[in-house]
Design a protein around this motif. Structure first.
Motif, PDB file in Angstrom:
ATOM      1  N   ILE A  68       0.647  -1.222  -0.262  1.00 33.56           N
ATOM      2  CA  ILE A  68      -0.211   0.385   0.229  1.00 33.56           C
ATOM      3  C   ILE A  68       0.571   1.277   0.636  1.00 33.56           C
ATOM      4  N   LYS A  69       0.208   2.182  -0.491  1.00 30.05           N
ATOM      5  CA  LYS A  69       0.899   3.476  -0.554  1.00 30.05           C
ATOM      6  C   LYS A  69       0.082   4.780   1.011  1.00 30.05           C
ATOM      7  N   TYR A  70       0.514   4.805   1.920  1.00 30.93           N
ATOM      8  CA  TYR A  70      -0.307   5.445   2.703  1.00 30.93           C
ATOM      9  C   TYR A  70      -0.205   6.873   2.667  1.00 30.93           C
ATOM     10  N   GLY A  71      -1.935   7.053   2.133  1.00 30.05           N
ATOM     11  CA  GLY A  71      -2.496   8.788   2.536  1.00 30.05           C
ATOM     12  C   GLY A  71      -3.075   9.397   3.395  1.00 30.05           C
ATOM     13  N   PHE A  72      -2.551  10.352   3.503  1.00 31.59           N
ATOM     14  CA  PHE A  72      -3.284  11.668   4.546  1.00 31.59           C
ATOM     15  C   PHE A  72      -3.271  12.949   4.832  1.00 31.59           C
ATOM     16  N   PRO A  73      -4.612  13.159   4.873  1.00 30.43           N
ATOM     17  CA  PRO A  73      -4.737  14.771   3.957  1.00 30.43           C
ATOM     18  C   PRO A  73      -4.499  15.553   5.658  1.00 30.43           C
ATOM     19  N   GLY A 123      -7.673  15.944  -0.590  1.00 31.50           N
ATOM     20  CA  GLY A 123      -7.024  17.625  -0.041  1.00 31.50           C
ATOM     21  C   GLY A 123      -5.961  18.272  -1.081  1.00 31.50           C
ATOM     22  N   GLU A 124      -5.845  18.923  -0.532  1.00 34.24           N
ATOM     23  CA  GLU A 124      -4.678  19.886  -1.457  1.00 34.24           C
ATOM     24  C   GLU A 124      -3.183  19.829  -0.847  1.00 34.24           C
ATOM     25  N   THR A 125      -2.751  19.694  -0.043  1.00 33.58           N
ATOM     26  CA  THR A 125      -1.627  18.805   0.509  1.00 33.58           C
ATOM     27  C   THR A 125      -1.435  17.810   1.305  1.00 33.58           C
ATOM     28  N   PRO A 126      -1.802  16.657   0.672  1.00 34.02           N
ATOM     29  CA  PRO A 126      -1.965  15.248   1.498  1.00 34.02           C
ATOM     30  C   PRO A 126      -0.255  15.189   1.722  1.00 34.02           C
ATOM     31  N   LEU A 127       0.080  14.403   2.439  1.00 34.42           N
ATOM     32  CA  LEU A 127       1.065  12.889   3.073  1.00 34.42           C
ATOM     33  C   LEU A 127       0.749  11.565   2.204  1.00 34.42           C
ATOM     34  N   PHE A 128       2.019  11.196   1.876  1.00 34.63           N
ATOM     35  CA  PHE A 128       2.269  10.226   1.388  1.00 34.63           C
ATOM     36  C   PHE A 128       3.125   8.977   1.690  1.00 34.63           C
ATOM     37  N   PHE A 129       3.431   7.748   1.793  1.00 35.89           N
ATOM     38  CA  PHE A 129       4.885   6.865   2.323  1.00 35.89           C
ATOM     39  C   PHE A 129       4.284   5.071   1.845  1.00 35.89           C
ATOM     40  N   ASP A 130       5.102   4.886   1.532  1.00 35.05           N
ATOM     41  CA  ASP A 130       5.246   4.033   0.781  1.00 35.05           C
ATOM     42  C   ASP A 130       5.386   2.871   1.950  1.00 35.05           C
ATOM     43  N   ILE A 131       4.440   2.119   1.943  1.00 37.03           N
ATOM     44  CA  ILE A 131       4.523   1.131   2.571  1.00 37.03           C
ATOM     45  C   ILE A 131       5.092  -0.045   1.822  1.00 37.03           C
ATOM     46  N   GLU A 132       6.337  -0.214   2.329  1.00 34.16           N
ATOM     47  CA  GLU A 132       6.907  -2.302   1.637  1.00 34.16           C
ATOM     48  C   GLU A 132       6.741  -3.084   1.645  1.00 34.16           C
TER      49      GLU A 132
END
Length: 743
Positions: A68-73, A123-132
């Motif tokens: 997954i890629k974790y996405g957070f607004p 939203g406009e400024t999401p944070l993304f993080f790839d969980i391998e």
């Protein structure tokens, strides 16, 4: 010389926090996500600094493993601090890497369009993080994100908003939805309430400490959390926090950190400052439809809310330029009605003549003086298409016109939609005492009207600050904002010597000097409850540096220097920036990157936790299993002078030792070719390998004449081998490598 004032702090006061639960994205095109099973939100507010720790449990209900890629607004004005995740009970921590985050949505490799519900939710400024690590079918992953933001009050009221409504992503029932809100304030808390319809399980308020807790079981996440607290309006002044951190726990040697919230009593001056005001409206063809309707409604609102004693005008433009009156007029019932008729007649058509609009608007301020607040609000949705269209020519042209008026003008620019020239609007605002803000197509009327209410009553202009003690430095925001009635100034800085200090906050009102004096005690030791201050200071410094960076051509060397400073700050203090991102270390279990400064910021207020320990159990101070022993104060590791094998030249390093501490260390690397001459166009990369060392910054720096400066934060673990590799590559592709080993 006019003073540039950037008042983003005040604008952020009315921007609602746009954040919510995270999403485990498997396929962002077809809307395939992990199922959210539970969410827990812990908010600790200390003197209007909010630290949010949000934890989601996500389950893989698919028939195969999920990556997954974790996405957070993330809120627009927040800074991410820490991110960790746990699969099968094994917890891992993300490090901060010197590269921008990868915003690619899984499933979009062939040009497919992302799920619109996902894009809206993030939203406009999401944070993304790839969980391998793969998540097995039926198993769960627990993700915890920690971030900080500054909460500003409007006339004593502070709103906290958490969009808990998850229906755009799923409508499944959540096992648990829990929110804990803890508030500490030196200013009396008059009230605190949960405005949404969630049940309140507990609520307390003793005047300086308050809390709210709400828990729901087996329900759909279909309502946002809204919390409001009110502070005593009679207790105006300055409220401060400070902590003195040992140098060995810092990436520099500036010692202490402080933060204060200042809200001078406006009754100490005379009345609010009168305004000379111009609204510039883009009515080009691209503004047609709902945008011009919103612009006209916002303009009418402003005209209806001017104060007695104000002067105003309206300039609207497309290919041509029109002005409501040839010059500013007094606000009266007659001019108010005439202006409303003028606004109603505006229609969108034609090109975008920005230079022509300012040629008309700015010279009208020549008749104004320093006893008034001279304000321009500029609304546009595009780029200049006629008149002066080159940004590098248009910006100095407008600056020259403003200088010729010999009047201090505050220019606030608002870009609407996706086609706006952000660089142009940022430069115009930052060089003319204002701010630039960028809005969606449907946000204009709401944002402009509330913004105008905030700036409608200026109290203190051309703000400056002085301290009675020496050694106080790095004050942010820089430059300081103007102050408006009912608003606050949130300032952070550094200090070398503890003690009682008097702060003189000065400026002008009606052209006359005004000064407010406030006492502040600077702590002489580590204050456990204030361990978040280094990160808040770093965030404010990064924000100020970003203003400078955005005002430059990013290809210029000056911009590159600022960018590198932002990256260094981000990694050294553990605050994610636009140029850094969360990343996975090659061996997280062996050598996690520790929080560089002090205690983790999410520690509950008042809980003593030893510096440098993790608190996955909510602040008990117990480190997780497998955490390496605290960093020893070992003898510095020398760089060996051994000749590297298979090299086309040699590398010289200065200094020849590395300290065992986590403090930022700067190393000069000189790469020589096989003939002993400096390599040209050299790129130097510094890496840490093996289980015995951690390099907090993987530097990749280009230098000239064989010399480059790289920097890193080194941590050695007792009993393990540390290996550092320095690689230099010149413009012809020749490579020199040296390996440094510490046993």
């Amino acid at each position: 010389m006019k003073k540039g004032i950037f008042i983003c702090f005040m604008f952020c006061a009315f921007m609602r926090s746009l954040f919510g639960n995270g999403v485990g994205i498997v396929d962002g095109v077809n809307g395939v996500y992990l199922q959210l099973e539970s969410t827990q939100i812990d908010i600790n507010v200390e003197n209007q600094v909010a630290v949010v720790t949000t934890t989601q449990t996500l389950r893989n209900n698919l028939e195969s493993d999920a990556i997954i890629k974790y996405g957070f607004p993330l809120p627009e004005n927040a800074s991410a601090l820490n991110l960790s995740w746990s699969i099968g009970g094994v917890e891992q921590n993300a490090s901060i890497e010197p590269t921008p985050q990868d915003t690619t949505i899984p499933g979009t490799g062939d040009g497919e369009t992302e799920d619109p519900n996902l894009i809206t939710f993030l939203g406009e400024t999401p944070l993304f993080f790839d969980i391998e690590q793969p998540i097995k079918p039926g198993s769960t992953i627990v993700v915890t994100l920690e971030y900080a933001e500054l909460l500003s009050s409007e006339f004593g009221k502070v709103d906290f908003h958490y969009p808990n409504d998850y229906q755009l992503i799923q409508e499944n029932v959540l096992n648990i939805q829990e929110i804990k809100f803890n508030l500490s304030s030196p200013r009396t808390i008059e009230s605190v309430e949960l405005l949404s319809s969630h049940p309140v399980d507990s609520q307390t308020n003793n005047g300086n400490l308050a809390s709210i807790k709400s828990v729901l079981f087996e329900t759909i996440a279909n309502e946002n959390y809204d919390i409001r607290y009110s502070l005593n309006l009679d207790e105006l002044g300055l409220f401060g926090l400070s902590t003195l951190i040992p140098n060995e726990s810092l990436p520099d040697e500036h010692g202490g950190f402080f933060l204060f919230v200042a809200e001078p009593d406006p009754s100490d001056t005379t009345d609010v400052i009168s305004k000379v005001f111009t609204l510039i409206i883009d009515r080009s063809g691209s503004m047609s439809g709902d945008k011009i309707v919103q612009a006209k409604n916002a303009a009418a609102f402003i005209v209806n809310n001017l104060n007695e004693g104000d002067k105003f005008n309206i300039v609207d433009f497309a290919s041509d330029v029109s002005s409501f009156r040839p010059s500013h007029v007094n606000f009266t019932t007659e001019t108010q009605n005439d202006a409303l008729d003028h606004i109603a007649a505006i229609e969108a058509d034609g090109s975008t003549n920005i230079s022509g609009a300012f040629d008309v608007a700015i010279p009208q301020f020549a008749a104004a003086n320093e006893t008034t607040a001279n304000i321009i609000i500029f609304l546009t949705d595009g780029d200049a298409t006629t008149g002066i269209t080159d940004t590098q020519l248009l910006v100095p042209h407008i600056s020259d016109i403003a200088t010729a008026t010999e009047t201090n003008i505050l220019l606030f620019t608002f870009g609407i939609g996706e086609s706006v020239n952000e660089q142009l609007l940022t430069l115009l605002a930052s060089q003319n005492n204002g701010l630039a803000e960028f809005l969606g197509d449907d946000e204009l009327e709401k944002r402009i009207t509330k913004f105008f209410l905030l700036i409608n009553n200026p109290v203190l202009l051309d703000t400056e600050i002085l301290f009675s003690l020496p050694g106080i430095s790095e004050i942010y925001p820089e430059p300081l904002p103007n102050l408006f009635i009912g608003q606050q100034m949130i300032v952070s800085g550094r200090y070398l010597e503890p003690g009682d200090v008097e702060i003189a906050l000065s400026g002008t009102a009606f052209g006359n000097p005004v000064e407010f004096l406030f006492p502040l005690e600077l702590a002489d030791s580590l204050v456990e409850s204030n361990q978040f201050l280094p990160k808040i200071w770093a965030k404010q410094k990064i924000d100020s540096l970003l203003i400078k960076f955005n005002s430059l051509d990013p290809n210029l060397s000056d911009a590159e220097i600022i960018k590198q400073e932002i990256i260094d700050l981000s990694i050294a203090f553990g605050v994610v920036s636009p140029f850094t991102s969360f990343g996975q270390s090659e061996d997280d279990s062996e050598a996690p990157i520790p929080t560089p400064v002090g205690t983790p910021i999410g520690t509950p207020i008042g809980t003593p936790v030893p510096v440098g320990t993790s608190t996955p159990d909510g602040g008990s101070g117990k480190p997780p299993e497998g955490t390496p022993a605290p960093m020893p104060t070992a003898t510095p590791a020398p760089f060996p002078t051994e000749e590297p094998a298979e090299t086309l030249g040699s590398i010289e390093v200065d200094p020849e030792t590395l300290s065992a501490s986590s403090r930022l260390q700067v190393i000069t690397v000189t790469a020589l070719d096989i003939n002993g001459n400096p390599m040209q166009g050299v790129t130097v990369k510094l890496e840490a390998r093996g289980a015995g060392a951690v390099l907090g910054i993987e530097s990749n720096v280009t230098g000239i004449n064989g010399k480059a400066i790289v920097s890193g934060r080194f941590r050695f673990f007792s009993g393990r081998s540390a290996v550092f590799v320095i690689t230099a590559t010149d413009s012809d592709g020749n490579v020199v490598t040296v390996t440094i080993t510490k046993n």
